[in-house]
Design an enzyme around this catalytic site. Structure first.
Site, PDB file in Angstrom:
ATOM      1  N   GLU A 197     -70.627 -90.759  74.926  1.00  0.00           N
ATOM      2  CA  GLU A 197     -70.786 -90.459  76.350  1.00  0.00           C
ATOM      3  C   GLU A 197     -70.234 -91.561  77.240  1.00  0.00           C
ATOM      4  O   GLU A 197     -69.674 -91.294  78.305  1.00  0.00           O
ATOM      5  CB  GLU A 197     -72.264 -90.204  76.687  1.00  0.00           C
ATOM      6  CG  GLU A 197     -72.790 -88.850  76.258  1.00  0.00           C
ATOM      7  CD  GLU A 197     -73.205 -88.793  74.805  1.00  0.00           C
ATOM      8  OE1 GLU A 197     -73.106 -89.828  74.112  1.00  0.00           O
ATOM      9  OE2 GLU A 197     -73.626 -87.714  74.341  1.00  0.00           O
ATOM     10  N   HIS A 215     -83.982 -82.459  75.993  1.00  0.00           N
ATOM     11  CA  HIS A 215     -83.014 -81.398  76.300  1.00  0.00           C
ATOM     12  C   HIS A 215     -83.447 -80.639  77.538  1.00  0.00           C
ATOM     13  O   HIS A 215     -83.101 -79.476  77.710  1.00  0.00           O
ATOM     14  CB  HIS A 215     -82.884 -80.415  75.129  1.00  0.00           C
ATOM     15  CG  HIS A 215     -82.257 -80.995  73.908  1.00  0.00           C
ATOM     16  ND1 HIS A 215     -82.930 -81.855  73.066  1.00  0.00           N
ATOM     17  CD2 HIS A 215     -81.013 -80.869  73.388  1.00  0.00           C
ATOM     18  CE1 HIS A 215     -82.143 -82.205  72.069  1.00  0.00           C
ATOM     19  NE2 HIS A 215     -80.965 -81.631  72.242  1.00  0.00           N
TER      20      HIS A 215
END
Lengths: 339, 327, 380
Positions: free
Chosen positions: B60, B127
């Site tokens: 990322e 999540h």
């Protein structure tokens, strides 16, 4: 993918002019940094001063081998490399003296200066973060069909431990982007010796893990440093493949001018070779430099610095009233009013 | 099923952005090939735009950093984080690098970071999170959170066209749940980014929501009107940074009351920012103390029934509005 | 035997619909829990629906090509026992009714704000904008909670006012209005009693300047408060300010309002001097004191208005006011002679800030004043 790790780069055919340019950039960097240290001790510089003493040969080698249009993400000890890549003494001084005319306009300081037009990335303090950024520029160029330029990202043994560095080395290998990562292993991550920073024998071993060529040199030897960097940058340009270069050297000063480096190993420091002493000897011996020429250079560069300093000191400082205090580039509707 | 979904509108926006501007490219994990992203938002795009839809390693930090470099070079990268929760890894690049670039250098950093945000049953702590507070906190960041199909399309086009780094918060629950029969990309129109939308008019209380919470607010509005005779004005914030101050203060000036409904954690969020805005700049507009409805102050639970208790619901908004109106 | 539905399960985030690709078993097949029953195509992938229980797949309710939503029934299982129609967790969005854990929502202590006296920030801001005060809303029937005046009530009231003729009020009137409004913020109480005036009327003939009943009242009030200064104090927050000197103000009505000339040290100054000071003060038009010179109480003689009894309001910076009514000629019982005679009496009222003192203290002060006025040589 082949991962050639050449532990001893020997590029025999270094041009006469390239070696002279390299030496002169080393001297440029040293003399300008000595002046910055003096200005710091006069209390004229805002913020910290971090010097590249001992790193000039390696740094200037990187800067000399780049071409116009390449991308350079320097680290804090890359004065010599920046000057070699085209930064001017005035531009350096404008930032160190907090002038509005400087590239950073007083908004960011000193080692963070950069110019996207010149291809010098203005670093954020998290140095590893600059590797993917340089890679992104190379990716953009490839997508636009512009080939031939390379990136050079400079880090030290410290930033080799950062997550961003690992992510970027892996990504440039995967995407086959021509980024040369030059690692100046100067013995210390701030105060921590190599034994605290990594556990492999030599950082160049990492190249094999990423699947990219690795290069290694004694970066206190200007000729070796130049040969190694020239080889790595040429390889990146010709193959489009990322390269890892590790230069071994010793930091000949503290981390910054606020730090005396008292924690450094005294014997190691005593035994260290200063590339600025060895460089002219080596060059004279090789017939690259005439006797007395080094001192002439010194005088010319000193005069250049004197003149630039006089010019820049007269320029206006950054001041709040000249600021728009606007962090967005767009005029968004409903923009928050200043408090 | 011919109606366009929120996810479909996002896909179309990317498609059209890639079609209209060669400087646009997509970079992220699993975005390319036949797979087309964890939520299929980029499905099919690499067939049409080939090398401008690029798979990234699970990195990322490097994804964001490369986008910054490409943006500095003048391209308009669109990066996808698989879940907003994973953008924490790129936090440094986003706020310290992308967010400071224009201010430090005078050169824009036109990147769009797509973040699937918000909870779904079974999502759990990593999540499900919202991202607006921690990313929007930093100067230079733009944060969008569309709730409708039109906005999903138009605001993504606006984000990609913007010269500032845009955090584009897409709610996972809305991907397939929100559909619009009448969506037409040629006719779709959105307010300028930075302006709030009134999704329902009412005179008794302003309820500000964004992203999926808009639909909880609209359900609450039905209940309040039907069972309590209370008409709320539902404001869809759409854009969280810059904050649409005028839209919020304007609505509060009509209703005298404010309830902010947020799916985010309670501490230090956009809801708190809205209450501070109204307390500081709209105190004289208020008939009652402003109230915020947020999730509970724990990580987001995995089990759907725990999650349902953790996340604010329409009933919580109803209760808050009644408390405010009866103050 | 019981029938149990086979639902399309929720396969994960962002999956709301699926298309049935094919059945993997025949209608009527015996299946074990977990056996693959059908393939469905979601936006993400081709996935398999498994049997939720052991049983016989007795009926298909979806066919290949059908578009299904999460939770839709695709078929029926015949199972032993009661079945488990509710076994599958609801695939829907969070239920509209949620139960929050008690520990997480312990109520924060809040200040209860109730009743018609509350003015919201919006109402206050509007009043400020208009230059109005809460007193101006006295005529507005509040329609809000507990009779509160709402912003809408105010606007309606203002619209009604616009229908009426209005003149600009004089400055003096507005000043008095402001003082009375501020005074009225306090809880005021009144005690009253009658006094005989015979001895006082006799006594005043002997005093130079023939002081008025008002001057006698001021002197007696000053003496009474000097002896027991509790009612002369002022209360601000938790601070009680006790006076060192006992200046007394006299309320004097003028055409357009009230002025308050002050008599310094009424408790220690002679009646004659007080009378002279008072007449000069009125001649000079001198109204009130300097910053360090303030009266502690007021006397008002509404008897001059031919009023026998009233409840005056102390000025905002005084805690007590003495009211004097009109003298009346009345029959008076002489207990010594055992006969009725006649004599003059008047009513005294003492109105005070009930935060400062209570009824008994006020009564003691008033009785002390009455005693002095009925025994005027005490004032010499």
């Amino acid at each position: 993918m082949q991962a050639a790790t050449s532990m001893d780069s020997t590029v025999t055919d270094l041009g006469h002019e390239l070696r002279r340019t390299h030496l002169r950039a080393m001297l440029n960097g040293r003399l300008l940094e000595e002046r910055l240290r003096s200005l710091y001790r006069q209390g004229l510089i805002h913020g910290g001063v971090y010097l590249g003493f001992g790193q000039e040969a390696f740094s200037a080698a990187g800067g000399c081998c780049l071409q116009k249009g390449d991308v350079f993400a320097p680290l804090i000890r890359d004065m010599a490399g920046r000057l070699a890549f085209g930064e001017t003494v005035e531009e350096v001084l404008r930032t160190y003296l907090g002038k509005r005319s400087g590239a950073m306009r007083g908004r960011d300081g000193n080692i963070h200066r950069g110019s996207l037009e010149q291809g010098i990335l203005p670093m954020i303090s998290h140095l590893g973060a600059m590797l993917p950024t340089a890679a992104g520029i190379l990716l953009a160029r490839r997508l636009r069909g512009a080939s031939g330029s390379v990136g050079l990202a400079a880090i030290g043994d410290g930033a080799m431990a950062c997550g961003a560095t690992h992510e970027a080395l892996n990504a440039v290998a995967v995407h086959r982007l021509p980024l040369v990562v030059m690692v100046a292993n100067n013995g210390y991550s701030y105060s921590s010796p190599n034994s605290c920073a990594f556990a492999c024998d030599d950082l160049v071993q990492r190249a094999e893990g990423y699947g990219i060529p690795g290069h290694h040199c004694d970066a206190t030897d200007p000729k070796a440093a130049l040969a190694t960097m020239a080889g790595a940058i040429t390889a990146a340009r010709e193959t489009g493949q990322a390269q890892l270069v590790v230069g071994k050297l010793l930091r000949l000063c503290g981390h910054g001018e606020h730090d005396d480096g008292a924690y450094m190993d005294a014997a190691q420091r005593e035994a260290a070779r200063d590339c600025l002493s060895f460089g002219p000897e080596q060059a004279v011996a090789d017939g690259i430099l005439a006797a007395g020429e080094w001192d002439q250079w010194r005088q010319v560069i000193t005069t250049t610095i004197d003149t630039a300093l006089a010019t820049v000191e007269a320029e206006p400082d950054a001041e709040p009233a000249q600021e728009d205090w606007q962090a967005w580039s767009e005029s968004w509707p409903g923009l928050e009013a200043a408090p | 099923m011919s109606a366009t979904s929120y996810a479909g509108a996002l896909r179309l926006a990317l498609d059209h952005a890639l079609r209209d501007d060669d400087d646009v490219f997509i970079y992220g994990q699993d975005v390319a090939g036949s797979f087309g992203g964890a939520f299929k938002i980029t499905k099919g795009l690499s067939d049409r735009y080939g090398d401008r839809v690029i798979n990234a390693p699970i990195s990322e930090d490097a994804i964001a950093g490369m986008a910054i470099g490409a943006a500095m070079e003048g391209m308009r990268p669109v990066i996808e984080f698989q879940f907003a929760d994973f953008a924490t890894i790129a936090f440094n690049q986003l706020v310290n690098h992308a967010g400071t670039t224009y201010w430090r250098t005078g050169k824009p950093c036109p990147l769009t970071a797509r973040l699937p945000v918000g909870g779904t049953p079974g999502g759990g702590p990593f999540h499900s999170q919202m991202a607006e507070a921690w990313l929007g906190h930093h100067p230079g960041m733009v944060v969008f959170a569309p709730a409708t199909v039109d906005d999903a399309y138009c605001m993504l086009r606006q984000a990609i066209a913007s010269n500032d780094p845009v955090i584009f918060c897409e709610h996972k629950y809305l991907y397939e749940q929100v559909r619009d029969d009448s969506f037409n990309p040629d006719l779709a129109s959105a307010l300028p980014a930075g302006e709030a939308a009134i999704r329902r008019h009412g005179r008794d209380c302003t309820v500000v929501a964004w992203s999926a919470m808009l639909y909880d607010a609209l359900r609450a509005a039905d209940v309040l009107a039907r069972e309590h005779g209370i008409e709320i004005e539902v404001i869809d914030l759409r854009c969280l940074r810059p904050l649409p101050r005028d839209g919020v203060l304007g609505s509060v000036s009509r209703t005298g009351r404010l309830v902010v409904a947020s799916e985010d954690f309670p501490f230090g969020g956009v809801a708190a920012e809205l209450l501070a805005l109204v307390a500081q700049h709209g105190f004289g507009l208020l008939d009652a103390p402003p109230v915020r409805v947020s999730s509970l102050d724990t990580p987001i639970p995995f089990h759907p029934s725990l999650w349902a208790a953790h996340r604010p619901q329409a009933a919580d908004i109803v209760a808050a509005v009644i408390q405010t109106v009866r103050f | 035997m019981a029938r149990e539905p086979i639902p399309l399960p929720r396969f994960g985030e962002g999956v709301a619909t699926a298309e049935l690709v094919e059945w993997l078993v025949e209608e009527g097949a015996t299946v074990k829990r977990g056996d693959d029953l059908a393939e469905v195509q979601t936006a993400k992938a081709v996935l398999t629906v498994a049997a939720p229980s052991d049983g016989v797949l007795c009926e298909f309710s979806a066919a290949p090509g059908d578009e299904l939503e999460v939770g839709d029934q695709i078929g029926w299982l015949e199972v032993d026992g009661a079945g488990s129609a509710t076994k599958t967790a609801s695939p829907d969005a969070p239920a509209a009714t949620s139960v929050k854990p008690i520990t997480a929502v312990a109520p924060a202590p809040t200040v209860a704000i109730t009743g018609a006296g509350y003015y919201s920030p919006r109402l206050r801001a509007r009043l400020n904008e208009l230059g109005l005060s809460a007193a101006d809303l006295a005529a507005v029937p509040g329609t809000g909670r507990g009779g509160r005046v709402t912003a809408d009530d105010l606007e309606q009231f203002l619209a009604e006012l616009d229908q009426l003729d209005a003149n600009k009020a004089p400055a003096m009137r507005l000043a008095v209005a402001d003082a009375m409004r501020r005074s009225w913020h306090r809880p005021l109480a009144t005690v009253a009693r009658r006094i005989e005036l015979g001895p006082l009327l006799e006594h005043r003939r002997s005093v130079p300047g023939r002081p008025s009943l008002t001057i006698y009242g001021a002197k007696a009030l000053g003496v009474a408060l000097a002896r027991d200064p509790r009612l002369a104090c002022r209360l601000v927050g938790t601070k009680l300010m006790e006076p060192k000197r006992f200046h007394i103000a006299i309320a004097k009505e003028q055409d357009d309002g009230i002025v308050l000339p002050m008599l310094r040290d009424a408790d220690t100054t002679s009646l004659g001097e007080l009378a002279e000071t008072h007449s000069h003060a009125l001649d000079d038009g001198h109204v009130h004191s300097g910053a360090n010179e303030r009266a502690v109480a007021t006397v008002t003689n509404y008897g001059t208005l031919k009023i026998t009894w009233a409840i005056p309001i102390p000025p905002p910076d005084h805690s007590v006011i003495l009211g004097i009514g009109k003298p009346d000629l009345v029959p008076i019982w002489d207990p010594t002679a055992g006969t009725w005679g006649r004599g003059k009496v008047c009513e005294l009222t003492l109105t005070f800030d009930h935060r400062i003192g209570d009824g008994a203290g006020a009564a003691a002060v008033l009785h002390h004043i009455a005693y002095q006025l009925e025994h005027p040589h005490e004032l010499d």
